[in-house]
Write a protein that holds these residues in place. Structure first.
Motif, PDB file in Angstrom:
ATOM      1  N   SER A 153       6.101   0.322   0.401  1.00  0.00           N
ATOM      2  CA  SER A 153       6.289  -1.083   0.018  1.00  0.00           C
ATOM      3  C   SER A 153       7.124  -1.284  -1.228  1.00  0.00           C
ATOM      4  O   SER A 153       7.851  -2.260  -1.339  1.00  0.00           O
ATOM      5  CB  SER A 153       4.927  -1.750  -0.187  1.00  0.00           C
ATOM      6  N   HIS A 154       6.999  -0.368  -2.204  1.00  0.00           N
ATOM      7  CA  HIS A 154       7.769  -0.537  -3.453  1.00  0.00           C
ATOM      8  C   HIS A 154       8.130   0.840  -3.988  1.00  0.00           C
ATOM      9  O   HIS A 154       7.297   1.562  -4.514  1.00  0.00           O
ATOM     10  CB  HIS A 154       7.036  -1.407  -4.472  1.00  0.00           C
ATOM     11  N   THR A 155       9.391   1.181  -3.816  1.00  0.00           N
ATOM     12  CA  THR A 155       9.914   2.497  -4.150  1.00  0.00           C
ATOM     13  C   THR A 155      11.433   2.352  -4.296  1.00  0.00           C
ATOM     14  O   THR A 155      11.936   1.232  -4.356  1.00  0.00           O
ATOM     15  CB  THR A 155       9.533   3.506  -3.037  1.00  0.00           C
ATOM     16  N   LEU A 186      -4.514  -3.701  -0.281  1.00  0.00           N
ATOM     17  CA  LEU A 186      -5.220  -2.866  -1.249  1.00  0.00           C
ATOM     18  C   LEU A 186      -4.243  -1.831  -1.785  1.00  0.00           C
ATOM     19  O   LEU A 186      -3.703  -1.036  -1.016  1.00  0.00           O
ATOM     20  CB  LEU A 186      -6.410  -2.142  -0.607  1.00  0.00           C
ATOM     21  N   GLU A 187      -3.999  -1.833  -3.096  1.00  0.00           N
ATOM     22  CA  GLU A 187      -3.111  -0.826  -3.683  1.00  0.00           C
ATOM     23  C   GLU A 187      -3.974   0.338  -4.161  1.00  0.00           C
ATOM     24  O   GLU A 187      -4.449   0.378  -5.288  1.00  0.00           O
ATOM     25  CB  GLU A 187      -2.290  -1.385  -4.847  1.00  0.00           C
ATOM     26  N   GLY A 188      -4.185   1.289  -3.258  1.00  0.00           N
ATOM     27  CA  GLY A 188      -5.167   2.339  -3.462  1.00  0.00           C
ATOM     28  C   GLY A 188      -6.399   1.993  -2.644  1.00  0.00           C
ATOM     29  O   GLY A 188      -6.853   0.845  -2.656  1.00  0.00           O
ATOM     30  N   ALA A 222       3.443   3.891  -0.462  1.00  0.00           N
ATOM     31  CA  ALA A 222       3.860   3.839  -1.870  1.00  0.00           C
ATOM     32  C   ALA A 222       2.850   4.597  -2.730  1.00  0.00           C
ATOM     33  O   ALA A 222       1.655   4.582  -2.450  1.00  0.00           O
ATOM     34  CB  ALA A 222       3.953   2.388  -2.344  1.00  0.00           C
ATOM     35  N   HIS A 223       3.333   5.264  -3.741  1.00  0.00           N
ATOM     36  CA  HIS A 223       2.522   6.044  -4.694  1.00  0.00           C
ATOM     37  C   HIS A 223       1.981   7.347  -4.107  1.00  0.00           C
ATOM     38  O   HIS A 223       1.276   8.095  -4.806  1.00  0.00           O
ATOM     39  CB  HIS A 223       1.349   5.236  -5.274  1.00  0.00           C
ATOM     40  N   LEU A 224       2.253   7.647  -2.845  1.00  0.00           N
ATOM     41  CA  LEU A 224       1.730   8.867  -2.232  1.00  0.00           C
ATOM     42  C   LEU A 224       2.640  10.055  -2.587  1.00  0.00           C
ATOM     43  O   LEU A 224       3.850   9.897  -2.716  1.00  0.00           O
ATOM     44  CB  LEU A 224       1.689   8.661  -0.716  1.00  0.00           C
TER      45      LEU A 224
END
Ligand code: ZN
Length: 355
Positions: A231-233, A137-139, A210-212
């Protein structure tokens, strides 16, 4: 460059969006098929085979309706307007649909594509030359704020949850897209976010940072019993965008035994942060090498963001993965180190977290 037989496990893709956004036939089945080549996109099964793609994290991502994702120029660089939160109900409906697509593909593939739930499942995919998919889950908006459907999601095969995309949620605050800037924007985890991290630890669900934003990152680093995973950065030192990790964050991931997946998104790779696809594989591998040199080769892997980001023309799509591995090899990493970066680091962290 010659193709490498090294299998590649990838930390993030949005290929399920191709199914979710497809027109459907009378029965509601998408016209888009992952069993056919679609050169306009990045990832389908025929090209996955050409690219030595052994598997990866398949994201269920839910967009903010009517959000303005256009890049705006600023005095120093650029930014994307911060997206509004989405409702749990919207996220739940979209996510369940995307998981349904994932399982339909698994069923139609007759064993070639498998949703993996255990370390043994993952190892068997490598042994059988099947493509392994981790449901991610991305978010976390599809998770009820009281966590009442978390066990259902686990039963549905979800084994990885990113607390946020780049917007606020009930659990944490995603970092706004901005260049140049540090990820230190906004507050840390909410009480519900702390509970979600603990609940994921209890169940063996991987927590993806990621995205945090930075405050949330450090909260998870305090709370989580598992290796930290982003995961993706990419490396903030090489590209000072908010989505990238500062050196102290990279060190924290390494200290926890975790993994940094290097994204292929040009806006996270390029020194100028621009959405310019004329970006070399060398620029991408600079980030791999930076994290390996700083934190150790056990703590860097790939996290392409295929079908979710603008990637270098030099990579093109999933068939470009062997060229990325060839460039890593050219930097002087030996075969054991190349295998760690290409797949073993992901396998290790998944085994530790799920095991
Ligand atoms: Zn993303």
């Amino acid at each position: 460059m010659t193709n490498s037989p090294t299998p590649i496990f990838d930390g993030h893709n949005d290929a399920l969006l191709n199914l979710y956004r497809s027109d459907t036939d009378d029965t509601g089945t998408p016209e888009y098929s992952v069993f056919e080549r679609h050169d306009a996109n990045h990832l389908d099964l025929p090209r996955a085979r050409e690219g030595n793609f052994a598997g990866g994290f398949f994201a269920a991502f839910v967009s903010t309706p009517d959000a303005d994702y256009e890049t705006r120029e600023t005095d120093e660089g650029h930014e994307i307007p911060y997206a509004d939160p989405i409702s749990h109900e919207r996220a739940k409906a979209h996510t369940y649909d995307m998981l349904a697509h994932l399982y339909r593909v698994e069923a139609e593939s007759e064993g070639e594509f498998r949703v993996v739930r255990t370390p043994d499942d993952l190892r068997e995919c490598f042994d059988d030359d099947a493509v392994a998919a981790i449901a991610h889950l991305e978010g976390a908006e599809a998770v009820a704020p009281d966590l009442s459907n978390l066990d259902f999601l686990y039963a549905a095969g979800v084994r990885s949850i990113g607390l946020v995309w780049s917007r606020p949620t009930e659990f944490a605050h995603g970092v706004p897209f901005k260049y140049p800037a540090t990820p230190d924007i906004g507050p840390g985890l909410t009480d519900a976010g702390r509970e979600l991290v603990r609940a994921c630890n209890d169940r063996g669900i991987l927590v993806d940072l990621a995205h945090l934003n930075a405050a949330g990152f450090w909260d998870v680093a305090d709370i989580s019993a598992d290796p930290l995973v982003v995961s993706h950065t990419a490396a903030h030192e090489l590209c000072p965008a908010t989505r990238n990790l500062t050196d102290d964050q990279i060190d924290a991931v390494a200290d926890s035994g975790g993994v940094v997946g290097i994204t292929f998104a040009v806006t996270s790779l390029r020194e100028d942060g621009r959405k310019d696809t004329d970006t070399s594989i060398s620029t991408l591998v600079d980030h791999v090498e930076y994290v390996a040199d700083r934190a150790g080769v056990e703590h860097v892997a790939l996290g392409s963001d295929f079908d979710g980001a603008t990637i270098p023309d030099s990579v093109g799509d999933v068939t470009g993965l062997p060229d990325v591995v060839a460039e890593i090899r050219d930097r002087g990493f030996d075969e054991d180190e190349v295998a760690k970066i290409a797949h073993e680091n992901w396998v290790r962290v998944v085994e530790e977290t799920w095991g």
